[in-house]
Motif scaffolding. Structure first.
Motif, PDB file in Angstrom:
ATOM      1  N   ILE A 387      -4.192   1.515 -31.987  1.00  0.00           N
ATOM      2  CA  ILE A 387      -5.543   1.072 -31.612  1.00  0.00           C
ATOM      3  C   ILE A 387      -5.489   0.754 -30.129  1.00  0.00           C
ATOM      4  CG2 ILE A 387      -7.391  -0.563 -32.100  1.00  0.00           C
ATOM      5  CD1 ILE A 387      -6.681   1.194 -34.470  1.00  0.00           C
ATOM      6  N   ARG A 390      -9.971   0.515 -27.527  1.00  0.00           N
ATOM      7  CA  ARG A 390     -10.926   1.019 -28.506  1.00  0.00           C
ATOM      8  C   ARG A 390     -12.114   0.086 -28.733  1.00  0.00           C
ATOM      9  NH1 ARG A 390      -8.941   3.891 -34.099  1.00  0.00           N
ATOM     10  NH2 ARG A 390      -7.421   4.789 -32.669  1.00  0.00           N
ATOM     11  N   LEU A 394     -15.207  -0.470 -32.084  1.00  0.00           N
ATOM     12  CA  LEU A 394     -15.044  -1.645 -32.940  1.00  0.00           C
ATOM     13  C   LEU A 394     -16.345  -2.430 -33.062  1.00  0.00           C
ATOM     14  CD1 LEU A 394     -11.623  -2.940 -31.530  1.00  0.00           C
ATOM     15  CD2 LEU A 394     -11.992  -1.623 -33.625  1.00  0.00           C
ATOM     16  N   ALA A 403     -10.488   1.108 -38.283  1.00  0.00           N
ATOM     17  CA  ALA A 403      -9.376   0.597 -37.482  1.00  0.00           C
ATOM     18  C   ALA A 403      -8.430  -0.256 -38.326  1.00  0.00           C
ATOM     19  CB  ALA A 403      -9.914  -0.209 -36.303  1.00  0.00           C
ATOM     20  N   ALA A 426      -2.887  -3.999 -31.838  1.00  0.00           N
ATOM     21  CA  ALA A 426      -3.663  -3.202 -30.881  1.00  0.00           C
ATOM     22  C   ALA A 426      -3.014  -3.277 -29.510  1.00  0.00           C
ATOM     23  CB  ALA A 426      -5.112  -3.690 -30.806  1.00  0.00           C
TER      24      ALA A 426
END
Length: 725
Positions: A387, A390, A394, A403, A426
């Motif tokens: 991730i 991103r 989201l 995700a 992430a």
């Protein structure tokens, strides 16, 4: 008669025993009987795959899945990628087709179907069997299994996989957009009960003993309600039995899934896994039904007993504060891309060992073969879900669900490996997630999902480094924070400059102030290097060496930091016309990320030796004095060495001598002061007597001269003693 009676009773006893055994072993009505051991999976990597490129994306339209069209097939082995060279013409995506002839193995026992397990297909996989689509999978970093009940007939069938790696700007990725069947595939047995990626999670109990928690999701694939029974066994690094345990699920109707968790106590002498002593235990899980010895599925893993935690803001492994040193990796080898051979995997591990790394890091869950080698080598892994940058994906709940699914897939792939020391959810999201609702919601949900799947490891997230931003509650919730720092390389943002490498040390101090309870690790730093030249000029080998040295000096001067991981060990493909950040006019631009310490074709750069020297001079386990310095506390007496004890004793003796000198000086001063006071009183009395005599003499003279009356003279003489007193 006695012999006949005994014989009759024996026959009756045997019949009763047989009847009871039959009753106990009887499966549920309608459920087939499984064998004691299920059949083994069949590796398909070299089983006759063929590949056909489809650059015009005409395969579906022309019916390639049904054997129509003009596909050009050639034999390949897995793993395979469309084009192992980073070709700018294919970066944004193309399509390719794979096919193989499959048949049910001849020794398949009753009650078992078969399916194909894919470790990875980038990016979207359409799976066809005999021309009919049977599955679609769209996560390029998650393994998946496609059930093929059609194989029951025992005849050959044609399996085809259409791999499509077309990609827009989102989602962003910091590596090349590879396409193809980039990891292994296998034919796997599917019994009436199946378990998806079980976990074997070691934890130490309060009394010092160890327990391995088995975490499994069991699905009833059959046509009758059954009660699953799970049995786990452990074996020591030497192969001796090291514990066992069983658990029973609730009854499952056809199609139902239940999660089962239970503990297995580890027996025997405990052997810990860690850098320098990578002891590996065996773990197996057999899944069957209650009242039967039959087994529908058997899973196994190589695990390690170790603790990972954050205490007082410092990362600890096996209760020992550690200093991480290493370099990150990308699964990208010149000539193969991400389609790693066993030789490629051995080469990556060898390069990490050669530089002395005790840790590595990747932007996605590593190939199972590669991480198993890292388990054996005792090299820790900062594992991460892919991730990356991103935030735009989201914003909605549906996007966040996708995700979170990716995060779960990463944790499930890596949680059994003892080399995994954290699950990072992430990489480089917003620097102000508290003000970005979608990002904040994702971080919270991802952290909860990670802790649910693996509560034995600290959760983490890797952050962008820009000075001047306030503390973020969304980041403070994580036990570990990765700091991706490019101070001295990239310019930063307006008002948040990172242009001066001297700003790194104050920034690290600021991070410790904002996040006092989180462990901090410098998870990225690096500079591009492609040419010779002075150390003052970016893009030169000399600049990269000096930059690496300066960053490591800042790390050494930040005692509350738990280590640093260079980005990256080896160069890799990233995207066409990559400029690297140096912004040199007229500089060549290509698709290779040149921050690596080893060139794409395998040649070490001078900065490689800088990192190697630093790693060799930095102990993995931090000394008590270093920890005390980091925490601002004194070292416990019992942990001091002879030198420290001698210094402390000398200091105490010096203090005692100074106290004696102080007492001696005070006594001397007191005696002198008292003597001076006595002398002053004697002098005052002498002066008074002299004055009295002088006064009396004056009176006598005045009386003799007749200037005073006799009575007045007597009164004056009487006053003199009072005045003297």
């Amino acid at each position: 008669m006695v012999r006949r009676a005994a014989a009759c009773w024996s026959v009756v006893a045997l019949l009763c025993t047989a009847w009871s055994a039959t009753a106990i072993a009887a499966p549920a009505p309608g459920a087939p009987v499984a064998p004691v051991a299920p059949p083994r999976a069949v590796n398909l990597d070299s089983a006759g795959w063929e590949y056909a490129p489809d650059p015009a994306n005409a395969g579906l339209r022309d019916g390639w899945q049904a054997g129509h069209g003009a596909a050009t097939w050639s034999a390949v082995d897995l793993p395979h990628t469309f084009d192992p060279q980073p070709d700018a013409r294919t970066f944004h995506g193309t399509t390719g087709w794979y096919r193989i002839r499959l048949q049910r193995p001849t020794d398949s026992p009753a009650g078992f179907d078969w399916g194909v397990h894919f470790e990875q297909v980038r990016r979207v996989a359409d799976v066809f069997l005999d021309g009919r689509r049977v599955a679609v999978h769209s996560d390029p970093y998650a393994p998946f299994t496609v059930a093929l009940p059609q194989l029951r007939d025992g005849r050959p069938h044609e399996l085809m996989v259409r791999a499509d790696n077309h990609k827009a700007k989102e989602p962003r990725e910091g590596w090349w957009n590879w396409g193809g069947m980039t990891r292994q595939a296998s034919l796997v047995p599917l019994g009436q009960l199946s378990v998806d990626q079980p976990g074997f999670l070691p934890r130490r109990n309060a009394d010092g003993s160890w327990t391995v928690t088995v975490d499994a999701s069991v699905t009833n694939r059959g046509s009758a309600t059954v009660t699953p029974r799970l049995a786990a066994r452990l074996s020591s690094p030497s192969g001796a039995p090291a514990g066992s345990g069983t658990a029973t699920s609730r009854a499952l109707a056809p199609g139902e899934t239940a999660r089962v968790r239970f503990g297995v106590k580890v027996t025997g002498d405990i052997k810990l896994w860690g850098p320098g002593h990578p002891a590996l235990y065996g773990a197996s899980l057999s899944t069957g039904t209650t009242g039967s010895r039959s087994v529908w599925q058997r899973d196994s893993a190589r695990i390690g007993l170790r603790t990972v935690s954050v205490q007082n803001g410092l990362l600890e492994v096996n209760d020992q504060p550690v200093e991480l040193r290493g370099a990150s990796i990308q699964e990208d080898v010149d000539g193969h891309g991400p389609a790693l051979t066993d030789s490629d995997i051995n080469g990556i591990v060898a390069q990490l060992k050669a530089v002395g790394a005790n840790v590595t890091r990747a932007h996605y869950a590593l190939d199972q073969r590669l991480q198993a080698k890292l388990d054996q080598a005792g090299i820790m892994v900062w594992s991460q879900a892919p991730i990356y940058h991103r935030d735009r994906l989201l914003e909605t709940q549906a996007q966040r669900d996708v995700a979170i699914s990716t995060v779960r897939a990463a944790v499930l792939q890596t949680r059994d490996h003892p080399s995994t020391i954290t699950h990072s959810v992430a990489n480089e999201l917003s620097v102000i997630p508290d003000k970005v609702p979608g990002t904040a919601a994702f971080l919270s949900a991802a952290r909860e999902a990670t802790l649910d799947l693996d509560p034995t490891l600290p959760t983490s997230v890797d952050t962008l480094s820009y000075p001047g931003y306030a503390r973020q509650n969304a980041y403070a919730a994580f036990s570990l924070l990765g700091i991706n720092s490019y101070f001295g390389w990239y310019p930063g943002k307006p008002g948040h400059s990172t242009a001066d490498i001297r700003s790194l040390a104050p920034y690290l101090a600021q991070m410790r102030t904002m996040y006092p309870n989180s462990g901090l690790v410098l998870t990225e730093f690096g500079a591009e290097a492609t040419m010779t030249g002075p150390a003052s000029e970016k893009q030169t080998y000399a600049f990269q060496s000096l930059y690496t040295q300066d960053v490591l000096k800042a790390v050494a001067a930040a005692p509350t930091l738990s280590g640093a991981i260079y980005w990256t060990l080896r160069e890799f493909a990233i995207k066409p016309a990559w400029d690297g950040g140096a912004e040199i006019p007229g500089a060549d631009r290509d698709s290779i990320h040149h921050k690596g310490l080893i060139t794409y074709d395998g040649r070490p750069k001078p900065a490689y030796d800088v990192l190697k020297k630093d790693i060799r001079s930095t102990a993995v386990n931090r000394s008590p004095a270093d920890v005390a310095y980091a925490l601002g506390t004194r070292v416990p007496d019992g942990q001091r060495g002879p030198v420290g004890f001698g210094v402390a004793l000398a200091i105490l003796l010096a203090v005692f001598v100074l106290l004696l000198v102080d007492v001696w000086a005070f006594r001397g001063w007191r005696l002198v002061a008292l003597e001076e006071a006595r002398d002053a009183r004697r002098a005052a009395r002498r002066r008074a007597r002299v004055a009295a005599r002088a006064h009396a003499l004056a009176l006598e003279e005045a009386h003799a001269a007749g200037s005073l009356h006799a009575s007045d003279a007597r009164r004056e003489r009487d006053r003199v003693p009072a005045a003297v007193a």
